[in-house]
Write a protein that holds these residues in place. Structure first.
Motif, PDB file in Angstrom:
ATOM      1  N   MET A   1       0.862  -0.913   0.594  1.00 50.45           N
ATOM      2  CA  MET A   1       0.117   0.108  -0.054  1.00 50.45           C
ATOM      3  C   MET A   1       0.839   1.443   0.212  1.00 50.45           C
ATOM      4  N   ARG A   2       1.924   0.905   0.237  1.00 47.84           N
ATOM      5  CA  ARG A   2       2.920   2.673   0.891  1.00 47.84           C
ATOM      6  C   ARG A   2       3.799   2.711  -0.598  1.00 47.84           C
ATOM      7  N   LEU A   3       3.733   1.041  -1.792  1.00 46.10           N
ATOM      8  CA  LEU A   3       3.986   1.920  -2.566  1.00 46.10           C
ATOM      9  C   LEU A   3       3.016   2.829  -3.591  1.00 46.10           C
ATOM     10  N   PHE A   4       1.970   2.303  -3.557  1.00 42.08           N
ATOM     11  CA  PHE A   4       0.856   2.845  -4.214  1.00 42.08           C
ATOM     12  C   PHE A   4       0.819   4.288  -3.919  1.00 42.08           C
ATOM     13  N   VAL A  24      -3.417 -11.509  -5.982  1.00 44.66           N
ATOM     14  CA  VAL A  24      -4.557 -11.710  -4.954  1.00 44.66           C
ATOM     15  C   VAL A  24      -4.023  -9.967  -4.300  1.00 44.66           C
ATOM     16  N   ASP A  25      -2.845  -9.568  -5.180  1.00 37.67           N
ATOM     17  CA  ASP A  25      -2.677  -8.079  -4.272  1.00 37.67           C
ATOM     18  C   ASP A  25      -4.195  -6.631  -4.664  1.00 37.67           C
ATOM     19  N   ILE A  26      -4.435  -6.395  -3.867  1.00 38.19           N
ATOM     20  CA  ILE A  26      -5.290  -5.261  -3.766  1.00 38.19           C
ATOM     21  C   ILE A  26      -4.805  -4.063  -3.509  1.00 38.19           C
ATOM     22  N   ALA A  27      -3.651  -4.079  -3.691  1.00 37.92           N
ATOM     23  CA  ALA A  27      -2.903  -3.189  -2.808  1.00 37.92           C
ATOM     24  C   ALA A  27      -3.525  -1.468  -3.988  1.00 37.92           C
ATOM     25  N   PRO A  28      -3.704  -1.674  -5.021  1.00 40.22           N
ATOM     26  CA  PRO A  28      -3.908  -0.283  -6.558  1.00 40.22           C
ATOM     27  C   PRO A  28      -5.103   0.189  -5.335  1.00 40.22           C
ATOM     28  N   SER A  29      -5.857  -0.711  -4.890  1.00 40.77           N
ATOM     29  CA  SER A  29      -7.828   0.181  -4.352  1.00 40.77           C
ATOM     30  C   SER A  29      -7.574   0.909  -3.817  1.00 40.77           C
ATOM     31  N   VAL A  30      -6.916   0.883  -2.735  1.00 41.01           N
ATOM     32  CA  VAL A  30      -6.627   1.323  -1.738  1.00 41.01           C
ATOM     33  C   VAL A  30      -6.637   3.192  -1.546  1.00 41.01           C
ATOM     34  N   HIS A  31      -5.925   3.415  -2.935  1.00 38.62           N
ATOM     35  CA  HIS A  31      -4.791   4.501  -3.028  1.00 38.62           C
ATOM     36  C   HIS A  31      -5.639   5.128  -4.725  1.00 38.62           C
ATOM     37  N   PHE A  32      -6.137   3.805  -5.667  1.00 37.78           N
ATOM     38  CA  PHE A  32      -6.863   4.543  -6.720  1.00 37.78           C
ATOM     39  C   PHE A  32      -8.706   4.795  -6.674  1.00 37.78           C
ATOM     40  N   ASP A  33      -8.852   4.624  -7.295  1.00 42.08           N
ATOM     41  CA  ASP A  33     -10.286   4.946  -7.218  1.00 42.08           C
ATOM     42  C   ASP A  33     -11.071   4.117  -8.512  1.00 42.08           C
ATOM     43  N   ARG A  56     -15.354  -5.112   0.882  1.00 42.64           N
ATOM     44  CA  ARG A  56     -15.235  -4.615   2.482  1.00 42.64           C
ATOM     45  C   ARG A  56     -13.759  -5.058   2.868  1.00 42.64           C
ATOM     46  N   LEU A  57     -12.817  -5.731   2.479  1.00 42.09           N
ATOM     47  CA  LEU A  57     -11.287  -5.121   3.040  1.00 42.09           C
ATOM     48  C   LEU A  57     -10.879  -3.974   2.620  1.00 42.09           C
ATOM     49  N   ILE A  58     -11.053  -3.786   1.336  1.00 43.74           N
ATOM     50  CA  ILE A  58     -10.942  -2.227   0.026  1.00 43.74           C
ATOM     51  C   ILE A  58     -11.244  -0.990   1.060  1.00 43.74           C
ATOM     52  N   ALA A  59     -12.608  -1.330   1.709  1.00 40.53           N
ATOM     53  CA  ALA A  59     -13.414  -0.316   2.228  1.00 40.53           C
ATOM     54  C   ALA A  59     -12.528  -0.157   3.412  1.00 40.53           C
ATOM     55  N   SER A  60     -12.219  -1.075   4.857  1.00 42.92           N
ATOM     56  CA  SER A  60     -11.490  -0.807   5.735  1.00 42.92           C
ATOM     57  C   SER A  60     -10.432  -0.461   5.472  1.00 42.92           C
ATOM     58  N   LYS A  61      -9.575  -1.219   4.584  1.00 48.00           N
ATOM     59  CA  LYS A  61      -8.039  -0.352   4.216  1.00 48.00           C
ATOM     60  C   LYS A  61      -7.736   1.393   4.258  1.00 48.00           C
ATOM     61  N   ARG A  62      -9.441   1.741   3.307  1.00 53.10           N
ATOM     62  CA  ARG A  62      -9.139   3.045   2.787  1.00 53.10           C
ATOM     63  C   ARG A  62     -10.086   4.248   3.349  1.00 53.10           C
ATOM     64  N   GLY A 144      13.831   1.006   4.195  1.00 52.87           N
ATOM     65  CA  GLY A 144      12.473   0.650   5.635  1.00 52.87           C
ATOM     66  C   GLY A 144      11.577   0.456   5.499  1.00 52.87           C
ATOM     67  N   GLY A 145      11.184   0.299   4.458  1.00 51.68           N
ATOM     68  CA  GLY A 145       9.637  -0.027   4.397  1.00 51.68           C
ATOM     69  C   GLY A 145       9.215   0.942   3.741  1.00 51.68           C
ATOM     70  N   ARG A 146       9.777   1.754   3.695  1.00 51.85           N
ATOM     71  CA  ARG A 146       9.167   3.607   3.064  1.00 51.85           C
ATOM     72  C   ARG A 146       9.427   3.333   2.180  1.00 51.85           C
ATOM     73  N   TYR A 147       8.412   4.145   0.736  1.00 51.61           N
ATOM     74  CA  TYR A 147       9.126   4.083  -0.646  1.00 51.61           C
ATOM     75  C   TYR A 147       8.314   6.161  -0.766  1.00 51.61           C
ATOM     76  N   ARG A 148       9.492   6.878  -1.727  1.00 51.05           N
ATOM     77  CA  ARG A 148       9.612   8.340  -1.803  1.00 51.05           C
ATOM     78  C   ARG A 148       9.760   7.559  -3.501  1.00 51.05           C
ATOM     79  N   VAL A 149       8.619   8.805  -4.523  1.00 51.60           N
ATOM     80  CA  VAL A 149       9.137   9.398  -5.116  1.00 51.60           C
ATOM     81  C   VAL A 149      10.131  10.076  -5.726  1.00 51.60           C
ATOM     82  N   ALA A 150      10.843  10.081  -6.518  1.00 55.84           N
ATOM     83  CA  ALA A 150      12.060  11.418  -6.614  1.00 55.84           C
ATOM     84  C   ALA A 150      12.489  11.330  -7.921  1.00 55.84           C
TER      85      ALA A 150
END
Length: 196
Positions: A1-4, A24-33, A56-62, A144-150
């Motif tokens: 989710m941090r990547l997205f 089954v990676d649904i992480a994009p839906s946490v940040h994109f509609d 429900r899983l996506i909605a909870s994370k959002r 450290g498990g964090r992502y940043r765009v440069a």
């Protein structure tokens, strides 16, 4: 989710997203509609078949991230190398993470000016770097498990340690080129008005 979350700094959350080889990676839906997931694996099809549970899983994370509003998900059980039921040039973000040479088969669905989020595990970032339809817009750095765009110093990336590969070599090896600097991933922009 941090990547997205990092990708959403450069790409609007309202942008339609295509995720070939998603499993089954649904992480994009946490940040994109609006996200379309594509995979031919029967386990992915079974996972997405229970759309209520997935939603429900996506909605909870959002909600955890304070993201309200509606979202759309769609799953297509298919080999992304075949023609998909996605309209050409209809998505604004194409995701290629650990899924093979996605850009080669799915650039047709990416809108002019759209973004390709790609890593180099199977050589897809290397392939995109050779494709005249793409230009490097940013790199994704992980620490450290964090992502940043440069977006600075991009000319220091995609510099091969040994010679520039050909498309044929990338197809043969199915591995990314060794670069002098290797971030977690790359964000390319599709040229406006290019020919497929």
């Amino acid at each position: 989710m941090r990547l997205f979350a990092a990708a959403a700094e450069l790409v609007s959350s309202a942008t339609p997203v295509l995720c070939p080889g998603s499993y089954v990676d649904i992480a994009p839906s946490v940040h994109f509609d609006e996200v379309t997931y594509v995979d031919e694996d029967v386990r992915a099809a079974r996972f997405f078949q229970d759309e209520g549970a997935v939603r429900r899983l996506i909605a909870s994370k959002r909600r955890e991230l304070g993201r309200s509003g509606s979202f759309a998900i769609r799953f297509e059980r298919a080999d992304y190398r075949a023609t998909l039921s996605v309209a050409d040039r209809s998505v604004g973000l194409l995701v290629s993470l650990y899924a093979g040479l996605v850009s080669e088969h799915c650039t047709r669905y990416l809108a002019d000016g759209g973004a390709l989020l790609v890593n180099n595990s199977h050589g897809d970032a290397s392939l995109a770097s050779l494709d005249s339809r793409y230009s490097l817009a940013a790199v994704v750095k992980a620490s450290g498990g964090r992502y940043r765009v440069a977006q600075d110093g991009l000319d220091g990336y995609l510099v091969p340690k040994r010679g520039v590969p050909t498309r044929e070599e990338l197809h043969r090896s199915r591995r990314g080129v060794g670069y002098t600097r290797s971030p977690f991933g790359y964000l390319f922009r599709r040229a406006i008005g290019d020919d497929d």
